[in-house]
Write a protein that holds these residues in place. Structure first.
Motif, PDB file in Angstrom:
ATOM      1  N   ASP A   1       0.832  -1.211   0.000  1.00 37.55           N
ATOM      2  CA  ASP A   1       0.000   0.000   0.000  1.00 37.55           C
ATOM      3  C   ASP A   1       0.867   1.261   0.000  1.00 37.55           C
ATOM      4  OD1 ASP A   1      -2.374  -1.374  -0.058  1.00 37.55           O
ATOM      5  OD2 ASP A   1      -2.684  -1.314   2.123  1.00 37.55           O
ATOM      6  N   LEU A   2       1.979   1.236   0.731  1.00 39.69           N
ATOM      7  CA  LEU A   2       2.894   2.381   0.731  1.00 39.69           C
ATOM      8  C   LEU A   2       3.423   2.637  -0.682  1.00 39.69           C
ATOM      9  CD1 LEU A   2       5.129   1.965   3.930  1.00 39.69           C
ATOM     10  CD2 LEU A   2       3.593   3.863   3.400  1.00 39.69           C
ATOM     11  N   GLY A   3       3.852   1.570  -1.341  1.00 36.35           N
ATOM     12  CA  GLY A   3       4.373   1.724  -2.700  1.00 36.35           C
ATOM     13  C   GLY A   3       3.321   2.226  -3.669  1.00 36.35           C
ATOM     14  N   LYS A   4       2.116   1.687  -3.563  1.00 30.57           N
ATOM     15  CA  LYS A   4       1.035   2.093  -4.468  1.00 30.57           C
ATOM     16  C   LYS A   4       0.597   3.526  -4.239  1.00 30.57           C
ATOM     17  CE  LYS A   4      -2.270  -0.928  -5.279  1.00 30.57           C
ATOM     18  NZ  LYS A   4      -3.302  -1.968  -5.036  1.00 30.57           N
ATOM     19  N   SER A   5       0.811   4.043  -3.028  1.00 27.21           N
ATOM     20  CA  SER A   5       0.424   5.438  -2.761  1.00 27.21           C
ATOM     21  C   SER A   5       1.191   6.406  -3.648  1.00 27.21           C
ATOM     22  CB  SER A   5       0.661   5.773  -1.286  1.00 27.21           C
ATOM     23  OG  SER A   5       2.059   5.866  -0.989  1.00 27.21           O
ATOM     24  N   LEU A   6       2.372   6.013  -4.096  1.00 26.06           N
ATOM     25  CA  LEU A   6       3.190   6.873  -4.952  1.00 26.06           C
ATOM     26  C   LEU A   6       2.606   7.000  -6.363  1.00 26.06           C
ATOM     27  CD1 LEU A   6       6.677   5.509  -3.861  1.00 26.06           C
ATOM     28  CD2 LEU A   6       5.768   7.789  -3.356  1.00 26.06           C
ATOM     29  N   LEU A   7       1.672   6.117  -6.699  1.00 29.18           N
ATOM     30  CA  LEU A   7       1.058   6.160  -8.031  1.00 29.18           C
ATOM     31  C   LEU A   7      -0.044   7.207  -8.128  1.00 29.18           C
ATOM     32  CD1 LEU A   7       0.744   2.312  -8.632  1.00 29.18           C
ATOM     33  CD2 LEU A   7       2.363   3.853  -9.757  1.00 29.18           C
ATOM     34  N   HIS A   8      -0.367   7.857  -7.015  1.00 28.21           N
ATOM     35  CA  HIS A   8      -1.503   8.785  -7.015  1.00 28.21           C
ATOM     36  C   HIS A   8      -1.126  10.173  -6.506  1.00 28.21           C
ATOM     37  CE1 HIS A   8      -4.054   5.366  -7.937  1.00 28.21           C
ATOM     38  NE2 HIS A   8      -3.464   4.707  -6.955  1.00 28.21           N
ATOM     39  N   LEU A   9       0.136  10.543  -6.662  1.00 30.99           N
ATOM     40  CA  LEU A   9       0.566  11.877  -6.259  1.00 30.99           C
ATOM     41  C   LEU A   9      -0.070  12.917  -7.175  1.00 30.99           C
ATOM     42  CD1 LEU A   9       4.366  11.135  -5.704  1.00 30.99           C
ATOM     43  CD2 LEU A   9       2.521  11.107  -4.012  1.00 30.99           C
ATOM     44  N   ASP A  10      -0.272  14.118  -6.656  1.00 35.15           N
ATOM     45  CA  ASP A  10      -0.973  15.125  -7.463  1.00 35.15           C
ATOM     46  C   ASP A  10      -0.122  15.695  -8.591  1.00 35.15           C
ATOM     47  OD1 ASP A  10       0.796  16.717  -6.066  1.00 35.15           O
ATOM     48  OD2 ASP A  10      -0.723  17.818  -4.947  1.00 35.15           O
ATOM     49  N   ALA A  11       1.201  15.549  -8.515  1.00 33.69           N
ATOM     50  CA  ALA A  11       2.112  16.036  -9.561  1.00 33.69           C
ATOM     51  C   ALA A  11       1.905  17.528  -9.835  1.00 33.69           C
ATOM     52  CB  ALA A  11       1.951  15.225 -10.851  1.00 33.69           C
ATOM     53  N   LYS A  12       1.681  18.286  -8.785  1.00 36.04           N
ATOM     54  CA  LYS A  12       1.512  19.730  -8.936  1.00 36.04           C
ATOM     55  C   LYS A  12       2.812  20.359  -9.415  1.00 36.04           C
ATOM     56  CE  LYS A  12       0.346  23.899  -6.315  1.00 36.04           C
ATOM     57  NZ  LYS A  12       0.002  24.443  -4.970  1.00 36.04           N
ATOM     58  N   PRO A  13       2.772  21.151 -10.490  1.00 40.36           N
ATOM     59  CA  PRO A  13       4.006  21.770 -10.996  1.00 40.36           C
ATOM     60  C   PRO A  13       4.714  22.587  -9.925  1.00 40.36           C
ATOM     61  CG  PRO A  13       2.247  22.014 -12.598  1.00 40.36           C
ATOM     62  CD  PRO A  13       1.611  21.471 -11.348  1.00 40.36           C
ATOM     63  N   LEU A  14       6.033  22.514  -9.922  1.00 38.41           N
ATOM     64  CA  LEU A  14       6.817  23.308  -8.990  1.00 38.41           C
ATOM     65  C   LEU A  14       6.689  24.794  -9.320  1.00 38.41           C
ATOM     66  CD1 LEU A  14       9.975  21.022  -8.938  1.00 38.41           C
ATOM     67  CD2 LEU A  14       8.456  21.451  -6.996  1.00 38.41           C
ATOM     68  N   GLU A  15       7.088  25.618  -8.388  1.00 40.82           N
ATOM     69  CA  GLU A  15       6.950  27.067  -8.533  1.00 40.82           C
ATOM     70  C   GLU A  15       7.621  27.570  -9.820  1.00 40.82           C
ATOM     71  OE1 GLU A  15       7.939  31.206  -6.062  1.00 40.82           O
ATOM     72  OE2 GLU A  15       8.454  29.249  -5.226  1.00 40.82           O
ATOM     73  N   GLY A  16       6.878  28.334 -10.594  1.00 45.04           N
ATOM     74  CA  GLY A  16       7.416  28.951 -11.800  1.00 45.04           C
ATOM     75  C   GLY A  16       7.423  28.083 -13.030  1.00 45.04           C
ATOM     76  N   VAL A  17       7.118  26.795 -12.877  1.00 43.73           N
ATOM     77  CA  VAL A  17       7.241  25.860 -13.995  1.00 43.73           C
ATOM     78  C   VAL A  17       6.244  26.162 -15.112  1.00 43.73           C
ATOM     79  CG1 VAL A  17       6.864  23.457 -14.696  1.00 43.73           C
ATOM     80  CG2 VAL A  17       8.339  23.972 -12.756  1.00 43.73           C
ATOM     81  N   GLU A  18       4.955  26.175 -14.782  1.00 38.51           N
ATOM     82  CA  GLU A  18       3.963  26.333 -15.844  1.00 38.51           C
ATOM     83  C   GLU A  18       4.078  27.700 -16.525  1.00 38.51           C
ATOM     84  OE1 GLU A  18      -0.707  25.474 -16.899  1.00 38.51           O
ATOM     85  OE2 GLU A  18      -0.042  25.373 -14.802  1.00 38.51           O
ATOM     86  N   LYS A  19       4.274  28.749 -15.775  1.00 41.83           N
ATOM     87  CA  LYS A  19       4.406  30.086 -16.357  1.00 41.83           C
ATOM     88  C   LYS A  19       5.594  30.160 -17.315  1.00 41.83           C
ATOM     89  CE  LYS A  19       5.052  34.946 -15.085  1.00 41.83           C
ATOM     90  NZ  LYS A  19       5.216  35.909 -13.949  1.00 41.83           N
ATOM     91  N   THR A  20       6.714  29.551 -16.915  1.00 43.79           N
ATOM     92  CA  THR A  20       7.918  29.577 -17.747  1.00 43.79           C
ATOM     93  C   THR A  20       7.733  28.770 -19.021  1.00 43.79           C
ATOM     94  OG1 THR A  20       9.314  29.840 -15.794  1.00 43.79           O
ATOM     95  CG2 THR A  20      10.384  29.049 -17.799  1.00 43.79           C
ATOM     96  N   ILE A  21       7.161  27.567 -18.897  1.00 39.88           N
ATOM     97  CA  ILE A  21       6.963  26.721 -20.072  1.00 39.88           C
ATOM     98  C   ILE A  21       5.977  27.370 -21.038  1.00 39.88           C
ATOM     99  CG2 ILE A  21       6.043  24.498 -20.854  1.00 39.88           C
ATOM    100  CD1 ILE A  21       7.283  23.230 -18.405  1.00 39.88           C
ATOM    101  N   ALA A  22       4.941  28.005 -20.510  1.00 40.83           N
ATOM    102  CA  ALA A  22       3.985  28.709 -21.371  1.00 40.83           C
ATOM    103  C   ALA A  22       4.670  29.823 -22.145  1.00 40.83           C
ATOM    104  CB  ALA A  22       2.841  29.266 -20.530  1.00 40.83           C
ATOM    105  N   CYS A  23       5.569  30.540 -21.490  1.00 44.98           N
ATOM    106  CA  CYS A  23       6.318  31.608 -22.177  1.00 44.98           C
ATOM    107  C   CYS A  23       7.213  31.038 -23.268  1.00 44.98           C
ATOM    108  CB  CYS A  23       7.146  32.391 -21.168  1.00 44.98           C
ATOM    109  SG  CYS A  23       6.200  33.457 -20.072  1.00 44.98           S
ATOM    110  N   LEU A  24       7.891  29.933 -22.955  1.00 44.17           N
ATOM    111  CA  LEU A  24       8.780  29.328 -23.949  1.00 44.17           C
ATOM    112  C   LEU A  24       7.989  28.761 -25.119  1.00 44.17           C
ATOM    113  CD1 LEU A  24      11.267  27.498 -21.560  1.00 44.17           C
ATOM    114  CD2 LEU A  24      11.773  29.475 -23.006  1.00 44.17           C
ATOM    115  N   LYS A  25       6.787  28.243 -24.846  1.00 48.98           N
ATOM    116  CA  LYS A  25       5.948  27.687 -25.907  1.00 48.98           C
ATOM    117  C   LYS A  25       5.579  28.745 -26.931  1.00 48.98           C
ATOM    118  CE  LYS A  25       3.272  24.444 -27.690  1.00 48.98           C
ATOM    119  NZ  LYS A  25       3.836  23.225 -28.307  1.00 48.98           N
ATOM    120  N   ASP A  26       5.410  29.980 -26.470  1.00 47.74           N
ATOM    121  CA  ASP A  26       4.982  31.068 -27.362  1.00 47.74           C
ATOM    122  C   ASP A  26       6.137  31.938 -27.846  1.00 47.74           C
ATOM    123  OD1 ASP A  26       2.330  30.328 -27.140  1.00 47.74           O
ATOM    124  OD2 ASP A  26       1.989  31.580 -25.373  1.00 47.74           O
ATOM    125  N   ARG A  27       7.346  31.610 -27.436  1.00 49.29           N
ATOM    126  CA  ARG A  27       8.476  32.467 -27.757  1.00 49.29           C
ATOM    127  C   ARG A  27       9.046  32.135 -29.135  1.00 49.29           C
ATOM    128  NH1 ARG A  27      13.286  33.893 -23.574  1.00 49.29           N
ATOM    129  NH2 ARG A  27      11.535  35.047 -22.682  1.00 49.29           N
TER     130      ARG A  27
END
Length: 241
Positions: A93-119
């Motif tokens: 059960d401990l191992g399987k709990s790792l399969l359901h992490l929220d994977a929330k982007p780290l600080e600055g990640v989405e904003k930076t990638i969005a900028c690079l996508k449009d650059r």
């Protein structure tokens, strides 16, 4: 900080670069050692687990499922076969709990990638040309795909490549998939061993963003290189690309 030139594609590591992961593994390992405390100290059990994981990697590769198998195998080993079935169930059960992490982007990640996508690529001589973006990560296919979808970042990437290991040849295959030469690729990641050294070896550029904790199997000797940049915040990518 000096900018990269002639880059057409940017590849990103996933775990501990786009979202946090290693700290969750460490929390699971701590609980695991508590479950097995009658068979040794946390230091002893963790050392045995590290050895078990290393022996299993050629057959099992990386990821939560491989980690869970190693947890169970190591529990049997350190207990000399005495570990009870209900403890094994808790370990699974401990191992399987790792399969359901929220994977929330780290600080600055989405904003930076969005900028690079449009650059637009300023040095390409073609105003209509934009960067190609890729996720390049190792691990178990379904687990990594699910984390990418849970992160909400999938819409930014042209290529998603999930491999068993990040060898120089795997980087060359990524270049072929992106239709760029190694010299036109920059790899961004937290692991010097997996994200930086092999990319530099094939002639690509690399950006090292250290995470606050590093898996023992990813620790390696670091070095300087003309095509290597080191940054502490994800947003700094915008200054060098």
């Amino acid at each position: 900080m000096k900018q990269f030139e002639y880059i057409k594609a940017i590849a990103f590591d996933a775990d501990d670069t786009l979202w946090a992961l290693q700290n969750y593994f460490e929390e699971v390992e701590h609980e695991y050692c508590e479950l097995l405390s009658e068979y040794g100290s946390e230091k002893e059990i963790s050392a045995a687990l590290l050895e078990t994981e290393g022996k299993n990697m050629p057959d099992l590769g990386y990821g939560c499922k491989a980690f869970t198998i190693s947890l169970v195998e190591n529990a049997v080993k350190v207990s000399h076969g005495k570990v009870e079935a209900n403890v094994i169930a808790q370990i699974v059960d401990l191992g399987k709990s790792l399969l359901h992490l929220d994977a929330k982007p780290l600080e600055g990640v989405e904003k930076t990638i969005a900028c690079l996508k449009d650059r637009f690529i300023q040095n390409a001589g073609n105003a209509s040309l934009k960067y190609k973006l890729a996720v390049f990560t190792k691990g178990e296919l379904m687990d990594q795909e699910n984390k990418l979808w849970r992160s909400g970042l999938q819409r930014y990437f042209d290529v998603v490549s999930i491999v068993s290991d990040k060898t120089p040849e795997a980087y060359r295959r990524l270049c072929r998939e992106l239709e760029v030469s190694p010299a036109e690729l920059v790899m961004v990641g937290n692991s010097f061993k997996s994200d930086i050294a092999p990319a530099l070896k094939i002639g690509a550029s690399a950006v090292h963003i250290p995470f606050h904790t590093t898996w023992a199997h990813e620790k390696t000797e670091e070095f300087e290189h003309p095509k290597l940049r080191r940054i502490s915040r994800f947003e700094e990518l915008l200054d060098i690309l």
